[in-house]
Design an enzyme around this catalytic site. Sequence first.
Site, PDB file in Angstrom:
ATOM      1  N   ASP A  99       0.847  -1.195   0.000  1.00 38.57           N
ATOM      2  CA  ASP A  99       0.000   0.000   0.000  1.00 38.57           C
ATOM      3  C   ASP A  99       0.885   1.248   0.000  1.00 38.57           C
ATOM      4  OD1 ASP A  99      -2.214  -1.615   0.233  1.00 38.57           O
ATOM      5  OD2 ASP A  99      -2.651  -1.110   2.318  1.00 38.57           O
ATOM      6  N   ARG A 156      -1.596  -0.876  -8.401  1.00 38.63           N
ATOM      7  CA  ARG A 156      -2.938  -0.425  -8.029  1.00 38.63           C
ATOM      8  C   ARG A 156      -2.935   1.105  -8.101  1.00 38.63           C
ATOM      9  NH1 ARG A 156      -3.861  -1.229  -2.081  1.00 38.63           N
ATOM     10  NH2 ARG A 156      -4.132  -3.404  -2.595  1.00 38.63           N
TER      11      ARG A 156
HETATM   12  C1  LIG Z   1      -8.874  -1.429  -2.990  1.00 40.93           C
HETATM   13  C2  LIG Z   1      -8.412  -0.078  -2.538  1.00 40.93           C
HETATM   14  C3  LIG Z   1      -7.116   0.078  -2.059  1.00 40.93           C
HETATM   15  C4  LIG Z   1      -6.651   1.335  -1.676  1.00 40.93           C
HETATM   16  N1  LIG Z   1      -5.343   1.505  -1.294  1.00 40.93           N
HETATM   17  C5  LIG Z   1      -4.888   2.747  -1.009  1.00 40.93           C
HETATM   18  C6  LIG Z   1      -3.509   2.992  -0.724  1.00 40.93           C
HETATM   19  O1  LIG Z   1      -2.658   2.095  -0.732  1.00 40.93           O
HETATM   20  N2  LIG Z   1      -3.125   4.268  -0.438  1.00 40.93           N
HETATM   21  C7  LIG Z   1      -4.019   5.322  -0.444  1.00 40.93           C
HETATM   22  O2  LIG Z   1      -3.613   6.465  -0.193  1.00 40.93           O
HETATM   23  N3  LIG Z   1      -5.325   5.103  -0.687  1.00 40.93           N
HETATM   24  C8  LIG Z   1      -5.777   3.870  -0.975  1.00 40.93           C
HETATM   25  N4  LIG Z   1      -7.119   3.683  -1.246  1.00 40.93           N
HETATM   26  C9  LIG Z   1      -8.081   4.783  -0.977  1.00 40.93           C
HETATM   27  C10 LIG Z   1      -8.214   5.741  -2.140  1.00 40.93           C
HETATM   28  O3  LIG Z   1      -7.052   6.503  -2.272  1.00 40.93           O
HETATM   29  C11 LIG Z   1      -9.405   6.701  -1.923  1.00 40.93           C
HETATM   30  O4  LIG Z   1      -9.212   7.435  -0.761  1.00 40.93           O
HETATM   31  C12 LIG Z   1     -10.736   5.991  -1.816  1.00 40.93           C
HETATM   32  O5  LIG Z   1     -10.836   4.919  -2.698  1.00 40.93           O
HETATM   33  C13 LIG Z   1     -11.865   6.972  -2.113  1.00 40.93           C
HETATM   34  O6  LIG Z   1     -11.771   7.459  -3.433  1.00 40.93           O
HETATM   35  P1  LIG Z   1     -12.697   6.928  -4.645  1.00 40.93           P
HETATM   36  O7  LIG Z   1     -11.820   6.759  -5.826  1.00 40.93           O
HETATM   37  O8  LIG Z   1     -13.417   5.712  -4.219  1.00 40.93           O
HETATM   38  O9  LIG Z   1     -13.655   8.093  -4.973  1.00 40.93           O
HETATM   39  P2  LIG Z   1     -14.347   9.272  -4.118  1.00 40.93           P
HETATM   40  O10 LIG Z   1     -13.840  10.542  -4.699  1.00 40.93           O
HETATM   41  O11 LIG Z   1     -14.263   9.041  -2.654  1.00 40.93           O
HETATM   42  O12 LIG Z   1     -15.835   9.069  -4.527  1.00 40.93           O
HETATM   43  C14 LIG Z   1     -16.238   9.369  -5.853  1.00 40.93           C
HETATM   44  C15 LIG Z   1     -17.656   8.951  -6.091  1.00 40.93           C
HETATM   45  O13 LIG Z   1     -17.779   7.544  -5.911  1.00 40.93           O
HETATM   46  C16 LIG Z   1     -19.063   7.251  -5.425  1.00 40.93           C
HETATM   47  N5  LIG Z   1     -18.984   6.628  -4.098  1.00 40.93           N
HETATM   48  C17 LIG Z   1     -17.933   6.626  -3.267  1.00 40.93           C
HETATM   49  N6  LIG Z   1     -18.237   5.949  -2.137  1.00 40.93           N
HETATM   50  C18 LIG Z   1     -19.508   5.530  -2.261  1.00 40.93           C
HETATM   51  C19 LIG Z   1     -20.401   4.799  -1.440  1.00 40.93           C
HETATM   52  N7  LIG Z   1     -20.034   4.381  -0.223  1.00 40.93           N
HETATM   53  N8  LIG Z   1     -21.632   4.560  -1.900  1.00 40.93           N
HETATM   54  C20 LIG Z   1     -22.019   5.020  -3.107  1.00 40.93           C
HETATM   55  N9  LIG Z   1     -21.218   5.713  -3.914  1.00 40.93           N
HETATM   56  C21 LIG Z   1     -19.996   5.976  -3.515  1.00 40.93           C
HETATM   57  C22 LIG Z   1     -19.808   8.568  -5.329  1.00 40.93           C
HETATM   58  O14 LIG Z   1     -20.459   8.800  -6.533  1.00 40.93           O
HETATM   59  C23 LIG Z   1     -18.662   9.549  -5.152  1.00 40.93           C
HETATM   60  O15 LIG Z   1     -18.987  10.859  -5.501  1.00 40.93           O
HETATM   61  C24 LIG Z   1      -7.561   2.430  -1.697  1.00 40.93           C
HETATM   62  C25 LIG Z   1      -8.862   2.281  -2.185  1.00 40.93           C
HETATM   63  C26 LIG Z   1      -9.291   1.053  -2.622  1.00 40.93           C
HETATM   64  C27 LIG Z   1     -10.682   0.941  -3.177  1.00 40.93           C
END
Ligand SMILES: Cc1cc2nc3c(=O)[nH]c(=O)nc-3n(C[C@H](O)[C@H](O)[C@H](O)COP(=O)(O)OP(=O)(O)OC[C@H]3O[C@@H](n4cnc5c(N)ncnc54)[C@H](O)[C@@H]3O)c2cc1C
Length: 305
Positions: free
Chosen positions: A132, A182
């Site tokens: 990560d 990722r």
């Molecule tokens: C598998 C995985 C591994 C990750 N690993 C890391 C890492 O190593 N380091 C790191 O810094 N971050 C990591 N992250 C977190 C990532 O950086 C984001 O903070 C997190 O995924 C939120 O961003 P998003 O792309 O989902 O979109 P966001 O900008 O949070 O959401 C965009 C849109 O997605 C939809 N949405 C989001 N959540 C929901 C919900 N609960 N229900 C319905 N719609 C929703 C909505 O339409 C929202 O407006 C990881 C995320 C995932 C999924």
Amino acid sequence: MEQLMRDFFLFLSKNKALTKLAKRYGLRFGASRFVAGETIELATKVIQELNKNGLLVTIDYLGEFVDNEKEANEMADNSIIAIEAIGREKLQSQLSLKMTSMGLDISDQVVLHNMRRILEAAKKNDVFVTIDMEDYSRAQKTIEIFKQLKSEYDNVGTVIQAYLYRTEKDIVELNDFHPNLRLVKGAYKESPEVAYPDKKDVDVNFKKIIKMHMLNGNYTAVATHDDAIIEYTKQLAKKHGITNDQFEFQMLYGIRPERQVELVKDGYTMRVYVPYGTDWYGYFMRRLAERPANVAFVLKGILKK
Ligand SMILES: Cc1cc2nc3c(=O)[nH]c(=O)nc-3n(C[C@H](O)[C@H](O)[C@H](O)COP(=O)(O)OP(=O)(O)OC[C@H]3O[C@@H](n4cnc5c(N)ncnc54)[C@H](O)[C@@H]3O)c2cc1C
């Protein structure tokens, strides 16, 4: 308001006293929506259920910012226990870990020793390991250690965060290693000196690095809950004849579970990030920071008790 809440929960995520309290009182206050349990046995049950629905998994033994060697070694031991459970129970799961829990802040020697122990066990059990990405202050070191490990092992990948200005350069430089990466938006509170403060710019950069990495012919995990980014990835693959075995989508356990299954039904690979263990507090706070609706969900859960 949203920004204020985000800053508040990210501030709480780093509070050591609250972390200790959380460890003592267990998975209450709604954290169980996002965390599979405190033991590998509970996590195994969750993974088996997800696998039954066609969802692949990456499992994470929770822990971060470890500052002594004994604890770092114990964290690595626990990751090895998880790897052995994947092998023994034939789980369709990879492993994710944070290098600060393996001794990144202690010394190169400690972190490399623990990472090699983990990657050896992973090789034996045919398990892929993703490192990560944590906060900006550790990004350079994480990438250097990743490059070192990738020259020794095939079964290791890492994460690149779209919110950092440095990201495009990292994608270019890492291309020599043909890494399985990722790609994410980024979850930590960073200064505007190093990261785009505006969500719109993060999304533009996210699309840019997805395109770069996929067109470079490297395996790409697009980790997001954002339908606009998912749609962009699907269209990109279609346009360039990139087959579904060249990329996958990833989401976090407990977030948009129906959408996860839908993507599997549409023929895409979907991997769910399943965290478990007693050190769930920081992870939980980052999830609350991401989305006010998550806070409302948790509050409802508490009020029902
Ligand atoms: C598998 C995985 C591994 C990750 N690993 C890391 C890492 O190593 N380091 C790191 O810094 N971050 C990591 N992250 C977190 C990532 O950086 C984001 O903070 C997190 O995924 C939120 O961003 P998003 O792309 O989902 O979109 P966001 O900008 O949070 O959401 C965009 C849109 O997605 C939809 N949405 C989001 N959540 C929901 C919900 N609960 N229900 C319905 N719609 C929703 C909505 O339409 C929202 O407006 C990881 C995320 C995932 C999924």
